[in-house]
Write an enzyme that holds these catalytic residues in place. Structure first.
Site, PDB file in Angstrom:
ATOM      1  N   TYR A   1      -1.836  -0.596  10.325  1.00 28.96           N
ATOM      2  CA  TYR A   1      -1.988  -1.083   8.942  1.00 28.96           C
ATOM      3  C   TYR A   1      -0.780  -0.668   8.101  1.00 28.96           C
ATOM      4  CZ  TYR A   1      -3.857  -1.049   4.127  1.00 28.96           C
ATOM      5  OH  TYR A   1      -4.034  -1.221   2.779  1.00 28.96           O
TER       6      TYR A   1
ATOM      7  N   SER B   1       0.851  -1.192   0.000  1.00 28.17           N
ATOM      8  CA  SER B   1       0.000   0.000   0.000  1.00 28.17           C
ATOM      9  C   SER B   1       0.888   1.242   0.000  1.00 28.17           C
ATOM     10  CB  SER B   1      -0.872   0.021   1.261  1.00 28.17           C
ATOM     11  OG  SER B   1      -1.532   1.265   1.386  1.00 28.17           O
TER      12      SER B   1
END
Ligand code: NAP
Length: 261
Positions: free
Chosen positions: A170, A156
């Site tokens: 995350y 990501s």
């Protein structure tokens, strides 16, 4: 790994099977559709939503492709082994893995987060990817009798900017995915396996609703140089290229798919 035009079935060996973790919706489902269209048998992994995975398989079969759905929690070693065993029993030698399954949780500063939440994020996003990568390597390594192959990890852009006040847990799990990609790529390069990662930016999927922010992509649209969120298929196109023989000298790469963000 061979990619071929489905109409040209004479000159090349048949495309090998690919496991897509979290293949039941979003980016994973888009990857499954593209792979099946290219002639690959696809194992569509999911954990909770059997109906969604079934719909992906139905669509692939309707379009003439070959796929099956398999329930496994990527963070559970026994379930992951069973996933890979089942795929090999059905489709023979494994050609690729897309380490795509991932979750996030509600936005908050780290100071507010429970350990249970952090553990769940790390278990699924990082430990899950490590276990799946290990199983894939064991089966594809030439030194163990495998035929080589390719792994693509879905990281990501949060790995780069850290997601402060939203989900540092995350982001940290995705930073570790980048490190896994670079290290494993070097470890298995001489054994016929390429390992790469994509770093999506803001992509239109249901993951944002699970972070209690379903309108996130629309809200942040103007911060993206291209002034729009990405589509799952725009990420899938890069993943499938990285899996294919069209990228034979690319390994250890981290490719941003983020509209310039
Ligand atoms: P999504 O639409 O929420 O889909 C997530 C997928 O992961 C679902 O198929 C889900 O299936 C599966 N999954 C969740 N937990 C699992 C587990 N324990 N074991 C196996 N499968 C599990 O998410 P997405 O947006 O397509 O995201 C895919 C990947 O891209 C993730 O790694 C995410 O971090 C990354 N990414 C997304 C964006 C974005 O903007 N969308 C940006 C950067 C990175 P079940 O519901 O059946 O469990």
């Amino acid at each position: 790994m061979t990619m071929q035009n489905p109409s040209d079935k004479t000159s090349q060996p048949p495309p090998r099977a690919v496991i897509v973790t979290g293949g039941s919706r979003g980016i994973g489902a888009a990857v499954a559709f593209r792979l099946a269209h290219g002639g690959h048998p696809v194992c569509v992994n999911f954990h909770a939503d059997a109906g969604a995975a079934g719909r992906v398989v139905e669509r692939i079969e309707r379009d003439g492709g070959c796929a099956f759905a398999h329930c496994a929690d990527v963070a559970d070693e026994d379930q992951v082994r069973a996933l890979f065993d089942t795929c090999e029993r059905r489709y023979g030698s494994l050609g690729g893995l897309v380490n795509n399954a991932g979750i996030l949780d509600a936005q908050m500063p780290l100071a507010e987060m429970s350990v249970a939440r952090m553990r769940r994020i790390v278990d699924i996003n990082l430990l899950g990817a490590l276990i799946c990568a290990r199983e894939a390597v064991r089966r594809m390594q030439r030194s163990r009798g495998g035929q080589g192959g390719a792994i693509v990890n879905v990281s990501s852009m949060a790995a780069r900017y850290g997601a402060p006040f939203e989900y540092v847990d995350y982001a940290a799990s995705k930073g570790a995915i980048d490190t896994l990609t670079v290290g494993l790529a070097r470890e298995v390069a001489a054994d016929g396996i390429r390992v790469n990662a994509v770093r999506p930016g803001l992509i239109e999927t249901q993951i944002h609703a699970s972070g209690a922010d379903p309108g996130r992509v629309a809200r942040l649209r103007t911060t993206i140089p291209m002034q729009r969120g990405g589509l799952p298929d725009e990420v899938a196109a890069v993943i499938v290229w990285l899996l294919s023989d069209a990228s034979p000298y690319t390994t250890g790469a981290l490719i941003d798919v983020a509209g310039g963000r």
